[in-house]
Design a protein around this motif. Sequence first.
Motif, mmCIF file in Angstrom:
data_model
loop_
_atom_site.group_PDB
_atom_site.id
_atom_site.type_symbol
_atom_site.label_atom_id
_atom_site.label_comp_id
_atom_site.label_asym_id
_atom_site.label_seq_id
_atom_site.Cartn_x
_atom_site.Cartn_y
_atom_site.Cartn_z
ATOM 1 N N PHE A 109 33.239 26.863 26.758
ATOM 2 C CA PHE A 109 34.466 27.138 27.512
ATOM 3 C C PHE A 109 35.072 28.486 27.154
ATOM 4 O O PHE A 109 35.399 29.275 28.043
ATOM 5 C CB PHE A 109 35.522 26.040 27.323
ATOM 6 N N ASP A 110 35.254 28.748 25.869
ATOM 7 C CA ASP A 110 35.945 29.964 25.454
ATOM 8 C C ASP A 110 35.267 31.221 25.998
ATOM 9 O O ASP A 110 35.929 32.111 26.538
ATOM 10 C CB ASP A 110 36.060 30.044 23.930
ATOM 11 N N SER A 111 33.946 31.288 25.874
ATOM 12 C CA SER A 111 33.260 32.486 26.359
ATOM 13 C C SER A 111 33.274 32.557 27.887
ATOM 14 O O SER A 111 33.400 33.647 28.445
ATOM 15 C CB SER A 111 31.835 32.567 25.814
ATOM 16 N N ALA A 112 33.175 31.417 28.572
ATOM 17 C CA ALA A 112 33.239 31.415 30.043
ATOM 18 C C ALA A 112 34.629 31.858 30.515
ATOM 19 O O ALA A 112 34.749 32.650 31.460
ATOM 20 C CB ALA A 112 32.908 30.029 30.589
ATOM 21 N N TYR A 113 35.661 31.363 29.853
ATOM 22 C CA TYR A 113 37.038 31.752 30.197
ATOM 23 C C TYR A 113 37.230 33.249 29.964
ATOM 24 O O TYR A 113 37.760 33.961 30.824
ATOM 25 C CB TYR A 113 38.031 30.946 29.355
ATOM 26 N N ALA A 114 36.783 33.747 28.812
ATOM 27 C CA ALA A 114 36.947 35.171 28.491
ATOM 28 C C ALA A 114 36.229 36.036 29.525
ATOM 29 O O ALA A 114 36.773 37.053 29.980
ATOM 30 C CB ALA A 114 36.423 35.463 27.084
ATOM 31 N N HIS A 115 35.041 35.639 29.923
ATOM 32 C CA HIS A 115 34.274 36.392 30.926
ATOM 33 C C HIS A 115 35.007 36.385 32.271
ATOM 34 O O HIS A 115 35.131 37.431 32.929
ATOM 35 C CB HIS A 115 32.873 35.792 31.074
ATOM 36 N N ASP A 116 35.498 35.217 32.689
ATOM 37 C CA ASP A 116 36.231 35.123 33.967
ATOM 38 C C ASP A 116 37.493 35.975 33.935
ATOM 39 O O ASP A 116 37.840 36.611 34.929
ATOM 40 C CB ASP A 116 36.601 33.671 34.277
ATOM 41 N N GLN A 117 38.179 35.998 32.810
ATOM 42 C CA GLN A 117 39.400 36.803 32.695
ATOM 43 C C GLN A 117 39.084 38.291 32.778
ATOM 44 O O GLN A 117 39.816 39.056 33.411
ATOM 45 C CB GLN A 117 40.132 36.484 31.394
ATOM 46 N N LEU A 118 37.988 38.702 32.156
ATOM 47 C CA LEU A 118 37.578 40.099 32.221
ATOM 48 C C LEU A 118 37.305 40.499 33.664
ATOM 49 O O LEU A 118 37.838 41.505 34.151
ATOM 50 C CB LEU A 118 36.335 40.326 31.353
ATOM 51 N N LYS A 119 36.506 39.720 34.370
ATOM 52 C CA LYS A 119 36.167 40.031 35.763
ATOM 53 C C LYS A 119 37.417 40.008 36.646
ATOM 54 O O LYS A 119 37.601 40.885 37.505
ATOM 55 C CB LYS A 119 35.116 39.058 36.305
ATOM 56 N N ALA A 120 38.285 39.029 36.457
ATOM 57 C CA ALA A 120 39.499 38.915 37.270
ATOM 58 C C ALA A 120 40.419 40.118 37.051
ATOM 59 O O ALA A 120 41.003 40.642 38.007
ATOM 60 C CB ALA A 120 40.238 37.611 36.937
ATOM 61 N N HIS A 121 40.527 40.571 35.810
ATOM 62 C CA HIS A 121 41.413 41.706 35.538
ATOM 63 C C HIS A 121 40.800 43.037 35.961
ATOM 64 O O HIS A 121 41.524 43.945 36.365
ATOM 65 C CB HIS A 121 41.863 41.701 34.074
ATOM 66 N N GLU A 122 39.476 43.159 35.897
ATOM 67 C CA GLU A 122 38.841 44.362 36.444
ATOM 68 C C GLU A 122 39.142 44.465 37.938
ATOM 69 O O GLU A 122 39.507 45.539 38.434
ATOM 70 C CB GLU A 122 37.321 44.322 36.216
ATOM 71 N N ASP A 123 39.009 43.353 38.633
ATOM 72 C CA ASP A 123 39.272 43.304 40.068
ATOM 73 C C ASP A 123 40.752 43.593 40.361
ATOM 74 O O ASP A 123 41.074 44.388 41.246
ATOM 75 C CB ASP A 123 38.867 41.924 40.610
ATOM 76 N N ALA A 124 41.639 42.960 39.605
ATOM 77 C CA ALA A 124 43.079 43.141 39.832
ATOM 78 C C ALA A 124 43.501 44.588 39.608
ATOM 79 O O ALA A 124 44.243 45.161 40.416
ATOM 80 C CB ALA A 124 43.882 42.209 38.926
ATOM 81 N N VAL A 125 43.044 45.189 38.528
ATOM 82 C CA VAL A 125 43.417 46.578 38.230
ATOM 83 C C VAL A 125 42.954 47.502 39.358
ATOM 84 O O VAL A 125 43.705 48.366 39.814
ATOM 85 C CB VAL A 125 42.876 47.028 36.854
ATOM 86 N N ALA A 126 41.734 47.308 39.834
ATOM 87 C CA ALA A 126 41.224 48.156 40.918
ATOM 88 C C ALA A 126 42.079 48.001 42.181
ATOM 89 O O ALA A 126 42.462 49.008 42.813
ATOM 90 C CB ALA A 126 39.765 47.800 41.219
#
Length: 169
Positions: A109-126
């Motif tokens: 869970f922890d690594s899946a959550y961290a990965h999803d947060q990274l992708k979501a924030h890359e998208d949001a920032v762009a």
Amino acid sequence: MRAILAIIAMGFALPVLAADVPRQTKDFVSNATVGNKFEIDTSELALKYGKSPEVQNFAHQMITDHTKAGEDLKKALEEAKIEPPENALDMTHEAKYAKLRLFTTKNGFDSAYAHDQLKAHEDAVAKFKDYAANGPTPQVKAFAVALLPTLEHHLAMAKDLNEKMRSHM
């Protein structure tokens, strides 16, 4: 006659019809609303199922900051007289949420959550950078400009969290 004038006056007080809102603004607001809900919903999962203190702390921060961001977006939409979209996940984010829920019974869970947060924030920032630079609706553009530094900070935090979780695997 008064009733007709009252109805006409009420019409001017209502939010702008969707047809009057620029497509770029509609798309941005829809993406921001869905992304914000995804951040909150997945962070609530992290509070429940995350094992590491880093994930727990990150999730708390996301819930606090994204709850405020949602309130700020609503204020910007009110000022622009734009009807807010439904606060719901789209099919893509619903699938990502469902996939993350599968990890609640596993150790990943922890690594899946961290990965999803990274992708979501890359998208949001762009998306926020683009709208902050080119958005046609002043109130929504001001919201994007104001929130961008927070999202960039979240992205840096998400990168750090993702690295930590990958090293724990």
